[in-house]
Design a protein around this motif. Structure first.
Motif, short mmCIF file in Angstrom:
data_model
loop_
_atom_site.label_atom_id
_atom_site.label_comp_id
_atom_site.label_asym_id
_atom_site.label_seq_id
_atom_site.Cartn_x
_atom_site.Cartn_y
_atom_site.Cartn_z
N VAL A 115 0.64 9.53 -4.98
CA VAL A 115 -0.30 9.68 -4.13
C VAL A 115 -1.06 10.75 -3.89
O VAL A 115 -0.23 11.85 -3.01
CB VAL A 115 -0.04 8.62 -2.80
CG1 VAL A 115 -1.29 8.44 -1.90
CG2 VAL A 115 0.55 7.52 -2.93
N GLY A 116 -2.01 11.19 -4.17
CA GLY A 116 -2.95 12.19 -3.71
C GLY A 116 -3.97 11.84 -2.79
O GLY A 116 -3.49 11.30 -1.67
N GLU B 236 13.45 21.38 -11.49
CA GLU B 236 13.44 19.77 -11.04
C GLU B 236 11.79 19.66 -11.49
O GLU B 236 10.74 20.19 -11.59
CB GLU B 236 13.47 19.78 -9.66
CG GLU B 236 14.71 19.93 -9.17
CD GLU B 236 15.74 18.97 -9.71
OE1 GLU B 236 15.26 17.74 -9.63
OE2 GLU B 236 16.76 19.42 -9.99
N TRP B 237 11.83 18.38 -11.99
CA TRP B 237 10.41 17.76 -12.22
C TRP B 237 9.61 17.71 -10.99
O TRP B 237 10.18 17.33 -10.02
CB TRP B 237 10.57 16.33 -13.00
CG TRP B 237 11.11 16.40 -14.22
CD1 TRP B 237 12.40 15.82 -14.44
CD2 TRP B 237 10.49 16.54 -15.52
NE1 TRP B 237 12.57 16.05 -15.70
CE2 TRP B 237 11.33 16.66 -16.71
CE3 TRP B 237 9.52 17.12 -15.96
CZ2 TRP B 237 11.21 16.86 -17.90
CZ3 TRP B 237 9.24 17.49 -17.08
CH2 TRP B 237 10.05 17.45 -18.16
N THR B 238 8.22 18.07 -10.99
CA THR B 238 7.32 17.87 -10.08
C THR B 238 6.14 17.19 -10.58
O THR B 238 5.81 17.10 -11.76
CB THR B 238 6.84 19.53 -9.67
OG1 THR B 238 6.24 19.99 -10.82
CG2 THR B 238 7.80 20.23 -9.07
N TYR B 239 5.56 16.37 -9.43
CA TYR B 239 4.12 15.69 -9.91
C TYR B 239 3.05 16.79 -10.19
O TYR B 239 2.85 17.72 -9.64
CB TYR B 239 3.67 14.90 -8.78
CG TYR B 239 4.72 13.76 -8.36
CD1 TYR B 239 5.74 13.26 -9.42
CD2 TYR B 239 4.93 13.29 -7.06
CE1 TYR B 239 6.60 12.45 -8.86
CE2 TYR B 239 5.44 12.11 -6.88
CZ TYR B 239 6.46 11.65 -7.67
OH TYR B 239 7.31 10.75 -7.43
N PHE B 240 2.26 16.34 -11.23
CA PHE B 240 1.22 16.95 -11.69
C PHE B 240 -0.11 16.06 -11.37
O PHE B 240 -0.35 15.20 -12.19
CB PHE B 240 1.29 17.50 -13.11
CG PHE B 240 0.01 18.66 -13.40
CD1 PHE B 240 0.28 19.87 -13.40
CD2 PHE B 240 -1.03 18.15 -14.14
CE1 PHE B 240 -0.70 20.62 -13.72
CE2 PHE B 240 -2.20 18.89 -14.78
CZ PHE B 240 -1.73 20.20 -14.46
N ASP C 271 -10.53 17.58 -1.75
CA ASP C 271 -9.72 16.63 -1.84
C ASP C 271 -9.12 16.95 -3.41
O ASP C 271 -8.45 16.18 -3.92
CB ASP C 271 -10.25 15.30 -2.14
CG ASP C 271 -11.13 15.15 -2.95
OD1 ASP C 271 -11.90 16.02 -3.27
OD2 ASP C 271 -11.63 13.95 -3.31
N GLY C 272 -9.47 18.41 -3.87
CA GLY C 272 -8.72 18.55 -5.23
C GLY C 272 -8.33 19.69 -5.26
O GLY C 272 -8.03 20.55 -4.32
N SER C 273 -7.60 20.29 -6.58
CA SER C 273 -6.92 21.37 -6.81
C SER C 273 -7.85 22.43 -6.92
O SER C 273 -9.01 22.55 -6.92
CB SER C 273 -6.20 21.16 -8.22
OG SER C 273 -5.56 22.21 -8.31
N SER C 274 -7.26 23.59 -6.43
CA SER C 274 -7.76 25.07 -6.43
C SER C 274 -7.50 25.55 -7.99
O SER C 274 -8.22 26.58 -8.09
CB SER C 274 -7.57 25.94 -5.45
OG SER C 274 -5.96 26.20 -5.45
N PHE C 275 -7.22 24.89 -8.88
CA PHE C 275 -6.82 25.34 -10.20
C PHE C 275 -7.15 24.44 -11.26
O PHE C 275 -7.42 23.04 -10.94
CB PHE C 275 -5.37 25.74 -10.45
CG PHE C 275 -4.75 26.66 -9.62
CD1 PHE C 275 -4.97 28.06 -9.87
CD2 PHE C 275 -4.01 26.51 -8.75
CE1 PHE C 275 -4.30 29.07 -9.14
CE2 PHE C 275 -3.26 27.36 -7.85
CZ PHE C 275 -3.63 28.71 -7.99
#
Length: 115
Positions: A44-45, A61-65, A95-99
């Protein structure tokens, strides 16, 4: 000789500012190696969605992308190692990524071991 110096100075001042106006596409960015897991997961983003599982080093560790990787077509059931370019986004949406991420190459693609 002075006019050449003035022209070079002018170019040094103007060209870097053109990329900020969207006139020139910046070719800078950070090259990263991303390990991508074999399936997407619920996350959930801003809204519920499907996320890739990623890590930068094999022992992390795995992280959510939450975003996407331009040019990468994910196929479930495979472990990927990707070389990507990460660029900063000027004025990203709230609401978005900076990358933004773009695929440079698929380093490896192997079937995931059976669980």
């Amino acid at each position: 000789m002075r006019s050449i110096f003035r022209c070079l100075l002018l170019l040094a001042l103007v060209v870097p500012n053109l990329s900020g106006c969207g006139i020139l596409e910046p070719t800078t960015g950070r090259l990263l190696t991303l390990h991508v897991g074999p399936q997407t997961v619920d996350c959930v983003g801003f809204v519920p969605q499907q996320c890739l599982l990623v890590k930068e080093r094999p022992n992390d560790e795995w992280t959510y992308f939450y975003g996407s990787i331009g040019g990468f077509d994910f196929e479930p059931g495979y472990l990927y190692v990707l070389q990507v370019r990460r660029r900063s986004i000027r004025n990203p949406p709230a609401d978005g990524s900076s990358f933004e991420y773009h695929l440079i190459r698929v380093v490896s693609r192997e079937p995931a071991p059976a669980a």
